[in-house]
Design a protein around this motif. Structure first.
Motif, mmCIF file in Angstrom:
data_model
loop_
_atom_site.group_PDB
_atom_site.id
_atom_site.type_symbol
_atom_site.label_atom_id
_atom_site.label_comp_id
_atom_site.label_asym_id
_atom_site.label_seq_id
_atom_site.Cartn_x
_atom_site.Cartn_y
_atom_site.Cartn_z
ATOM 1 N N VAL A 1 0.840 -1.201 0.000
ATOM 2 C CA VAL A 1 0.000 0.000 0.000
ATOM 3 C C VAL A 1 0.871 1.247 0.000
ATOM 4 N N SER A 2 0.579 2.161 -0.912
ATOM 5 C CA SER A 2 1.232 3.469 -0.953
ATOM 6 C C SER A 2 0.203 4.544 -0.616
ATOM 7 N N PHE A 3 0.380 5.190 0.534
ATOM 8 C CA PHE A 3 -0.430 6.355 0.873
ATOM 9 C C PHE A 3 0.215 7.570 0.199
ATOM 10 N N VAL A 4 -0.587 8.404 -0.453
ATOM 11 C CA VAL A 4 -0.045 9.587 -1.122
ATOM 12 C C VAL A 4 -0.759 10.825 -0.591
ATOM 13 N N MET A 5 0.027 11.876 -0.294
ATOM 14 C CA MET A 5 -0.536 13.076 0.331
ATOM 15 C C MET A 5 0.116 14.339 -0.216
ATOM 16 N N PRO A 6 -0.639 15.204 -0.923
ATOM 17 C CA PRO A 6 -0.100 16.514 -1.305
ATOM 18 C C PRO A 6 -0.141 17.457 -0.104
ATOM 19 N N VAL A 7 0.887 18.251 0.086
ATOM 20 C CA VAL A 7 1.006 19.066 1.297
ATOM 21 C C VAL A 7 1.431 20.485 0.924
ATOM 22 N N LEU A 8 0.713 21.467 1.468
ATOM 23 C CA LEU A 8 1.091 22.875 1.288
ATOM 24 C C LEU A 8 0.578 23.668 2.483
ATOM 25 N N ASN A 9 1.501 24.283 3.225
ATOM 26 C CA ASN A 9 1.146 25.120 4.372
ATOM 27 C C ASN A 9 0.193 24.395 5.327
#
Length: 356
Positions: A13-21
Motif C-alpha cells: 500500500v502506498s499512501f499519497v498526500m499533497p502538502v502545502l502550508n
C-alpha cells in the motif's frame, strides 16, 4: 524512485498526500496513516509544495524519524500535480489518497483493502466526517455533514453501501490508475470526480463503503472558507463546460440561488426608484419568495437541535450562505469563462490553529 514504466508495482500500500502550508495539521494526519495496521508493506509519499509556514521542515523531520515516509517535490503546488508525482514515485499496487487536513480512522486501510477485493472495484471511498475546534469551525463542520450544506453526496453521510459516482480521497488499484492516466493536471479542483468519471467510463467500478471513515478539519476562518468554495465552484463550472449533464443536478442549486438573489436586488432597486410599479411590480415581487424561503431555511438550520453554542449558531447563519453563494458565484464564472488559473487561495495562508 521506482520506474513503473518497466517495473510492476509490488504488493503493498502506498499512501499519497499533497502538502502545502499544513504545519498545524500534518503531524496528526501522518500519525493516523502510520497507525494503520496492515499485513502488507506500506509507505507514505508526501508531495511537498512550496510552503511558507515550516511545513517542509516538519515533513523532513517526520521522514527522518520513520523510513516509511518518503518525500517528493511539488513546486507547482497544485493538488493533482502533487498526487501524480507521489503516485509515480510510489512502489506498491494499491494507492490510498490522504489529505493533510484529514485523519484516517483506526482500521481504515485494512477495511478498504477488504472492500476493494470483495467488490472487485477499482476505487473505494467512505464517509468524510467533518469536525471542528472553534465555534466557527464547528459550524462549518456541521454544515459539511448536512445534506443542506454540501448537497447530500454519499460521502457526506450516506449509510448504504454500493456503487458510487465518486469516492472521497479514494483507495485505488494502481494498474487502473495507469490505465486511465492518473489525475488530470489541468484540473485544479474536482480532480477526484473527473478521475472517477474516467474510471467508470473504462468499465471499472467505484464503490462507497460507509464503514470507512475519515475525519476532516475544515478551513479555520470565514475568508479562507469563502476562497475555498469560490475556487471549488469555479472548477465545477469548468467541469460542466467539459462534461455537461454528467454533473449531478445538485451542483446547479447554488448558482440558481445567486441568480435569484441578484434578480431580487435588481427588482428592489427598480421598485425603490419608481422605475417598476403597479402590476408589473407586484408580479416581479414574486422573486422575493425563494430568497425569503432560503433565509428562513438558514435560520431554521441555525436554531435546529445539535446546533451547539450561541456563537456556533450565529456562525451557522453566516457560514451557510457563504458556502452556497461563494460556490455559486465561482460556478457561474467557471461556466461562462472557464476556471482558467483559479486556485484555492485559502491553501496559501499560513495562520493555522494547532490541533490539540
Amino acid at each position: 524512485m521506482s520506474d513503473h514504466g518497466s517495473t510492476a508495482p509490488l504488493d503493498g500500500v502506498s499512501f499519497v498526500m499533497p502538502v502545502l502550508n499544513e504545519r498545524a495539521y500534518l503531524e496528526h494526519a501522518v500519525a493516523s496513516v502510520l497507525r494503520q495496521q496492515l499485513e502488507v508493506p506500506a509507505e507514505l509519499v508526501l508531495a511537498l509544495g512550496p510552503s511558507t509556514d515550516g511545513t517542509t521542515e516538519l515533513a523532513q523531520r517526520l521522514a527522518a524519524d520513520d523510513d516509511r515516509i518518503r518525500l517528493v517535490d511539488n513546486p507547482a503546488a497544485h493538488i493533482p500535480v502533487g498526487l501524480n508525482r507521489a503516485i509515480r514515485a510510489s512502489r506498491y499496487s494499491t494507492v490510498i489518497r490522504v489529505d493533510a487536513h484529514s485523519e484516517l480512522s483506526s482500521g481504515y486501510a485494512a477495511r478498504a483493502l477488504e472492500t476493494l477485493e470483495r467488490t472487485g472495484s477499482a476505487n473505494v471511498g467512505g464517509v468524510m466526517r467533518a469536525e471542528g475546534r472553534t465555534p466557527f469551525q464547528k459550524a462549518v463542520a456541521r454544515l459539511y455533514n448536512s445534506p443542506i450544506g454540501l448537497g447530500g453526496g454519499a460521502y457526506h453521510g450516506g449509510a448504504t453501501e454500493g456503487e458510487a459516482e465518486s469516492a472521497y480521497l479514494g483507495v485505488m488499484r494502481r494498474d487502473v490508475l495507469d490505465e486511465v492516466g492518473l489525475f488530470d493536471e489541468t484540473i485544479r479542483r474536482g480532480e477526484d470526480w473527473e478521475l472517477n468519471l474516467r474510471i467508470r467510463r473504462a468499465g471499472h467500478r467505484v464503490w462507497f463503503d460507509p464503514r470507512l471513515s475519515v475525519t476532516y478539519w475544515p478551513r479555520e476562518s470565514w475568508l479562507r472558507l469563502a476562497r475555498q468554495f469560490r475556487a471549488t465552484g469555479a472548477w465545477r463550472g469548468e467541469l460542466v463546460r467539459r462534461y455537461g449533464r454528467r454533473n449531478g443536478i445538485r451542483y446547479f442549486a447554488p448558482p440558481v440561488l445567486v441568480l435569484l438573489l441578484g434578480l431580487a436586488i435588481v427588482v428592489g432597486i427598480l421598485q425603490l426608484t419608481g422605475m417598476l410599479d403597479g402590476i408589473a411590480s407586484l408580479v416581479a415581487s414574486a422573486v422575493y419568495l425563494p430568497v425569503a424561503a432560503y433565509a428562513l431555511l438558514d435560520v431554521a438550520v441555525a436554531l435546529a437541535p445539535g446546533g451547539g453554542s450561541i456563537r456556533q449558531r450565529l456562525w451557522t447563519l453566516a457560514v451557510l450562505p457563504t458556502m452556497h453563494l461563494s460556490w455559486g458565484i465561482g460556478f457561474i464564472g467557471g461556466v461562462l469563462s472557464g476556471a482558467r488559473d483559479t486556485v484555492d487561495a485559502s491553501r496559501l495562508g499560513t495562520r493555522n490553529t494547532p490541533l490539540p
